[in-house]
Design an enzyme around this catalytic site. Structure first.
Site, PDB file in Angstrom:
ATOM      1  N   ARG A  51       2.897   4.367   4.620  1.00 42.86           N
ATOM      2  CA  ARG A  51       2.547   4.834   5.957  1.00 42.86           C
ATOM      3  C   ARG A  51       3.455   4.167   6.984  1.00 42.86           C
ATOM      4  O   ARG A  51       3.715   2.970   6.881  1.00 42.86           O
ATOM      5  CB  ARG A  51       1.089   4.456   6.266  1.00 42.86           C
ATOM      6  CG  ARG A  51       0.101   5.487   5.801  1.00 42.86           C
ATOM      7  CD  ARG A  51      -1.314   4.994   5.867  1.00 42.86           C
ATOM      8  NE  ARG A  51      -1.690   4.407   7.147  1.00 42.86           N
ATOM      9  CZ  ARG A  51      -2.926   4.017   7.433  1.00 42.86           C
ATOM     10  NH1 ARG A  51      -3.892   4.150   6.539  1.00 42.86           N
ATOM     11  NH2 ARG A  51      -3.223   3.487   8.603  1.00 42.86           N
ATOM     12  N   ARG A 108       0.835  -1.210   0.000  1.00 46.32           N
ATOM     13  CA  ARG A 108       0.000   0.000   0.000  1.00 46.32           C
ATOM     14  C   ARG A 108       0.868   1.258   0.000  1.00 46.32           C
ATOM     15  O   ARG A 108       1.870   1.336   0.692  1.00 46.32           O
ATOM     16  CB  ARG A 108      -0.903   0.004   1.240  1.00 46.32           C
ATOM     17  CG  ARG A 108      -1.685   1.308   1.372  1.00 46.32           C
ATOM     18  CD  ARG A 108      -2.918   1.164   2.168  1.00 46.32           C
ATOM     19  NE  ARG A 108      -2.654   1.133   3.612  1.00 46.32           N
ATOM     20  CZ  ARG A 108      -3.627   1.090   4.520  1.00 46.32           C
ATOM     21  NH1 ARG A 108      -4.888   1.029   4.136  1.00 46.32           N
ATOM     22  NH2 ARG A 108      -3.331   1.053   5.794  1.00 46.32           N
TER      23      ARG A 108
HETATM   24  P1  AMP Z   1      -6.739   3.989   9.639  1.00 49.92           P
HETATM   25  O1  AMP Z   1      -6.307   4.999   8.635  1.00 49.92           O
HETATM   26  O2  AMP Z   1      -8.247   3.888   9.735  1.00 49.92           O
HETATM   27  O3  AMP Z   1      -6.081   2.637   9.467  1.00 49.92           O
HETATM   28  O4  AMP Z   1      -6.262   4.540  11.070  1.00 49.92           O
HETATM   29  C1  AMP Z   1      -4.876   4.738  11.362  1.00 49.92           C
HETATM   30  C2  AMP Z   1      -4.666   4.864  12.855  1.00 49.92           C
HETATM   31  O5  AMP Z   1      -5.397   6.002  13.358  1.00 49.92           O
HETATM   32  C3  AMP Z   1      -5.181   3.692  13.690  1.00 49.92           C
HETATM   33  O6  AMP Z   1      -4.254   2.613  13.743  1.00 49.92           O
HETATM   34  C4  AMP Z   1      -5.367   4.362  15.047  1.00 49.92           C
HETATM   35  O7  AMP Z   1      -4.134   4.584  15.693  1.00 49.92           O
HETATM   36  C5  AMP Z   1      -5.932   5.725  14.653  1.00 49.92           C
HETATM   37  N1  AMP Z   1      -7.417   5.686  14.543  1.00 49.92           N
HETATM   38  C6  AMP Z   1      -8.172   5.849  13.425  1.00 49.92           C
HETATM   39  N2  AMP Z   1      -9.488   5.738  13.696  1.00 49.92           N
HETATM   40  C7  AMP Z   1      -9.575   5.494  15.035  1.00 49.92           C
HETATM   41  C8  AMP Z   1     -10.658   5.252  15.938  1.00 49.92           C
HETATM   42  N3  AMP Z   1     -11.937   5.233  15.503  1.00 49.92           N
HETATM   43  N4  AMP Z   1     -10.357   5.030  17.237  1.00 49.92           N
HETATM   44  C9  AMP Z   1      -9.086   5.064  17.688  1.00 49.92           C
HETATM   45  N5  AMP Z   1      -8.021   5.239  16.897  1.00 49.92           N
HETATM   46  C10 AMP Z   1      -8.241   5.466  15.582  1.00 49.92           C
END
Ligand code: AMP
Length: 222
Positions: free
Chosen positions: A160, A127
């Site tokens: 990322r 990714r």
């Molecule tokens: P994502 O882009 O959705 O994979 O999110 C990346 C990171 O952001 C996650 O691994 C968490 O550290 C944080 N994060 C995103 N959404 C949430 C959520 N709803 N609750 C807590 N942490 C979040």
């Protein structure tokens, strides 16, 4: 319409959130993207979130709940929202229900993307995301037209930090422990729709659209 997209990291929910938003005229809201934006801008929230995100852990509930509350408030009266990556805990799901009730809204459906762990690891390794606009690519399955450059805004594509193998393992552990219980939570509320997440983004989108169309017509899963 308000939808929640549920599924492990790398299941394709970000890609599908953007597609649903475009097709149905909704606003796609990714808490992960908001958090990365805050981190890049060096805000207080971003600084507080940084150590959690890097390790692959969840940012504390109160931080993300406040974010989503603000986002839904700013979208009130609009056509609707696709929530990508929120809720991720039962506490967040309960808060979402409260926020929606207080605003006289309701959750129309939850799309749960089902993808094996083996496939997830394969996807996350390849990714790449645009550091400017957040658009997501895959070096093999969804490459940009020009290597390393975002098709949409010309920004640079990067990996990322939390897609590194150690963080991925932690994110999968966190997903199983804290987020997977939401599958039962939403099934019990008759809001859950499983979507087979294997295939090209176009193949998955066909499945997604048939579910969204059915929900838009007003019928719920049995
Ligand atoms: P994502 O882009 O959705 O994979 O999110 C990346 C990171 O952001 C996650 O691994 C968490 O550290 C944080 N994060 C995103 N959404 C949430 C959520 N709803 N609750 C807590 N942490 C979040």
């Amino acid at each position: 319409m308000i939808f929640v997209l549920l599924g492990p990291p790398g299941c394709g929910k970000g890609t599908q959130a953007t597609r649903i938003a475009q097709k149905y005229g909704l606003k796609a809201t990714s808490t992960g993207e908001i958090i990365r934006g805050q981190m890049a801008a060096g805000t207080e929230v971003g600084k507080a979130a940084q150590s959690y995100v890097k390790k692959g852990e969840l940012v504390p509930d109160e931080v993300v709940i406040a974010m989503v509350k603000e986002e839904l408030r700013s979208q009130s009266g609009g056509p609707g929202v696709v929530l990508d990556g929120f809720p991720r805990t039962v506490n967040q799901a309960n808060s979402l229900a409260d926020i929606l009730t207080q605003s006289g809204l309701r959750l129309d459906g939850v799309l749960n993307f089902v993808v094996s762990e083996e496939e997830i690891v394969r996807r996350l390794a390849g990714r790449r995301v645009c550091e400017k606009c957040g658009a997501s690519y895959h070096i093999l399955f969804m490459p940009p037209h020009k290597e390393g450059i975002c098709d949409q805004c010309g920004g640079a594509l990067i990996q990322r930090a939390d897609d590194a193998p150690d963080s991925v393992r932690e994110r999968l552990r966190v997903y199983a422990k804290q987020t997977e219980p939401l599958i039962v939570y939403y099934r019990e509320r008759r809001l859950l729709n499983d979507i087979e997440g294997i295939g090209t983004p176009e193949e998955v989108a066909v499945r997604v659209e048939s579910v969204v169309d059915r929900i838009a017509r007003g019928s719920r899963p049995v």
